[in-house]
Design a protein around this motif. Sequence first.
Motif, short mmCIF file in Angstrom:
data_model
loop_
_atom_site.label_atom_id
_atom_site.label_comp_id
_atom_site.label_asym_id
_atom_site.label_seq_id
_atom_site.Cartn_x
_atom_site.Cartn_y
_atom_site.Cartn_z
N VAL A 71 54.33 77.47 22.79
CA VAL A 71 54.01 78.11 21.60
C VAL A 71 55.06 77.82 20.55
O VAL A 71 55.13 77.57 19.54
CB VAL A 71 53.41 79.42 21.44
CG1 VAL A 71 53.30 80.03 20.13
CG2 VAL A 71 51.97 79.47 22.34
N LEU A 72 56.06 78.35 21.20
CA LEU A 72 57.48 78.14 20.42
C LEU A 72 57.78 76.52 20.31
O LEU A 72 58.25 76.10 19.08
CB LEU A 72 58.70 78.89 21.22
CG LEU A 72 58.70 80.40 21.32
CD1 LEU A 72 59.67 80.96 22.26
CD2 LEU A 72 59.00 80.85 19.84
N GLU A 73 57.63 75.75 21.15
CA GLU A 73 57.90 74.49 20.87
C GLU A 73 56.91 73.95 19.96
O GLU A 73 57.38 73.17 19.04
CB GLU A 73 57.89 73.75 22.27
CG GLU A 73 59.05 74.23 23.30
CD GLU A 73 58.83 73.38 24.48
OE1 GLU A 73 57.85 72.76 24.93
OE2 GLU A 73 59.75 73.43 25.52
N SER A 74 55.73 74.24 20.22
CA SER A 74 54.76 73.70 19.03
C SER A 74 55.11 74.21 17.61
O SER A 74 54.79 73.31 16.70
CB SER A 74 53.17 74.18 19.44
OG SER A 74 53.13 73.54 20.71
N MET A 75 55.40 75.49 17.23
CA MET A 75 55.67 76.08 16.30
C MET A 75 57.10 75.09 15.58
O MET A 75 57.21 74.72 14.46
CB MET A 75 56.27 77.30 16.26
CG MET A 75 54.82 78.35 16.38
SD MET A 75 55.17 79.89 16.97
CE MET A 75 55.71 80.62 15.29
N LEU A 76 57.96 74.95 16.22
CA LEU A 76 59.21 74.34 16.15
C LEU A 76 58.81 72.89 15.76
O LEU A 76 59.25 72.14 14.64
CB LEU A 76 60.21 74.28 17.06
CG LEU A 76 61.67 73.55 16.85
CD1 LEU A 76 62.19 74.21 15.65
CD2 LEU A 76 62.45 73.27 18.02
N LEU A 77 58.21 72.30 16.48
CA LEU A 77 57.86 70.74 16.39
C LEU A 77 57.03 70.64 14.85
O LEU A 77 57.16 69.64 14.50
CB LEU A 77 57.19 70.11 17.58
CG LEU A 77 57.81 69.95 18.93
CD1 LEU A 77 57.14 69.58 19.93
CD2 LEU A 77 59.35 69.51 18.60
N GLU A 84 60.75 66.35 8.55
CA GLU A 84 60.97 64.91 8.73
C GLU A 84 59.86 64.21 9.41
O GLU A 84 59.77 63.96 10.31
CB GLU A 84 62.15 64.94 9.88
CG GLU A 84 63.62 65.19 9.74
CD GLU A 84 64.42 64.67 8.65
OE1 GLU A 84 64.12 63.50 8.60
OE2 GLU A 84 65.40 65.03 8.49
N PRO A 85 58.89 63.86 8.35
CA PRO A 85 57.69 63.49 8.53
C PRO A 85 57.10 62.24 9.49
O PRO A 85 56.67 61.99 10.36
CB PRO A 85 56.87 63.37 7.22
CG PRO A 85 57.83 63.65 6.35
CD PRO A 85 59.20 63.99 6.77
N ALA A 86 58.25 61.25 9.35
CA ALA A 86 58.41 60.10 9.75
C ALA A 86 59.15 59.84 11.14
O ALA A 86 59.35 58.98 11.65
CB ALA A 86 58.41 58.90 9.12
N SER A 87 59.90 61.09 11.63
CA SER A 87 60.75 60.95 12.40
C SER A 87 60.15 61.43 13.81
O SER A 87 58.96 61.79 14.00
CB SER A 87 61.86 62.10 12.29
OG SER A 87 62.64 61.60 11.05
N ARG A 88 60.86 60.87 14.86
CA ARG A 88 60.42 61.22 16.37
C ARG A 88 61.39 62.01 17.14
O ARG A 88 62.74 62.02 16.91
CB ARG A 88 60.71 59.91 16.95
CG ARG A 88 60.18 59.73 18.22
CD ARG A 88 60.11 58.31 18.87
NE ARG A 88 61.39 57.45 19.07
CZ ARG A 88 61.99 57.71 20.34
NH1 ARG A 88 61.31 58.00 21.54
NH2 ARG A 88 63.11 57.18 20.41
N ILE A 89 60.91 62.91 17.63
CA ILE A 89 61.76 64.11 18.39
C ILE A 89 62.07 63.53 19.90
O ILE A 89 61.44 62.85 20.50
CB ILE A 89 60.89 65.32 18.51
CG1 ILE A 89 60.81 65.95 17.25
CG2 ILE A 89 61.78 66.30 19.41
CD1 ILE A 89 59.93 67.13 17.29
N PRO A 104 63.41 56.98 11.04
CA PRO A 104 62.84 55.71 10.87
C PRO A 104 63.76 54.54 10.87
O PRO A 104 63.54 53.55 11.28
CB PRO A 104 61.90 55.75 9.89
CG PRO A 104 61.38 57.13 9.46
CD PRO A 104 62.60 57.78 9.88
N SER A 105 64.87 54.69 10.21
CA SER A 105 65.91 54.04 10.16
C SER A 105 66.48 53.62 11.26
O SER A 105 67.44 52.93 11.70
CB SER A 105 66.94 54.33 9.05
OG SER A 105 67.41 55.65 9.45
N GLY A 106 66.53 54.47 12.50
CA GLY A 106 67.00 54.50 13.64
C GLY A 106 68.24 55.35 13.75
O GLY A 106 68.71 55.72 14.77
N ALA A 107 68.74 56.04 12.67
CA ALA A 107 69.57 57.11 12.84
C ALA A 107 69.17 58.40 13.48
O ALA A 107 68.03 58.70 13.58
CB ALA A 107 69.89 57.72 11.28
N MET A 108 69.99 59.14 13.94
CA MET A 108 69.77 60.38 14.95
C MET A 108 70.16 61.47 14.06
O MET A 108 71.46 61.56 13.51
CB MET A 108 70.38 60.25 16.07
CG MET A 108 70.15 58.82 16.86
SD MET A 108 68.62 59.13 17.74
CE MET A 108 69.17 59.81 19.43
#
Length: 129
Positions: A71-77, A84-89, A104-108
């Motif tokens: 639940v905590l992970e889902s809330m955080l994600l 950051e809508p288009a980002s990937r965790i 999306p630009s590849g930056a972390m």
Amino acid sequence: MTTNLRRTLQRPMLAAAALASVAAMPFPSLAQTSMGSREFQQAELSELSPALRSEVERRVAQAPGNTPRGVLESMLLNELQIREPASRIVGLDLGRGVVVIQQPSGAMKAYTFNKQEGLRVIGEVSLAR
């Protein structure tokens, strides 16, 4: 006749014994669950603010199989998807309060968060290549 009958009966019995021994073996994937022990789950809940703890407990009770950590992970994600809508965790350490995303630009970018304050992001760092 007796020898042939004995051989005929031994094969299915050996197969059944082999299947039973395989079924009794612990599988590594089953031995390592993300759920953790009841004590571990209680320790994680004790780190939370009272408001966040009650929210997590409510969500855990809503659906069988939910765990406090899940639940905590889902809330955080979910919170990060808004930020950051288009980002990937790409990495998450709930215990240390750090999550790394790839834009999306590849930056972390690394975010730090505080479980005492409702998983609120308290810092961010852009990571250069």
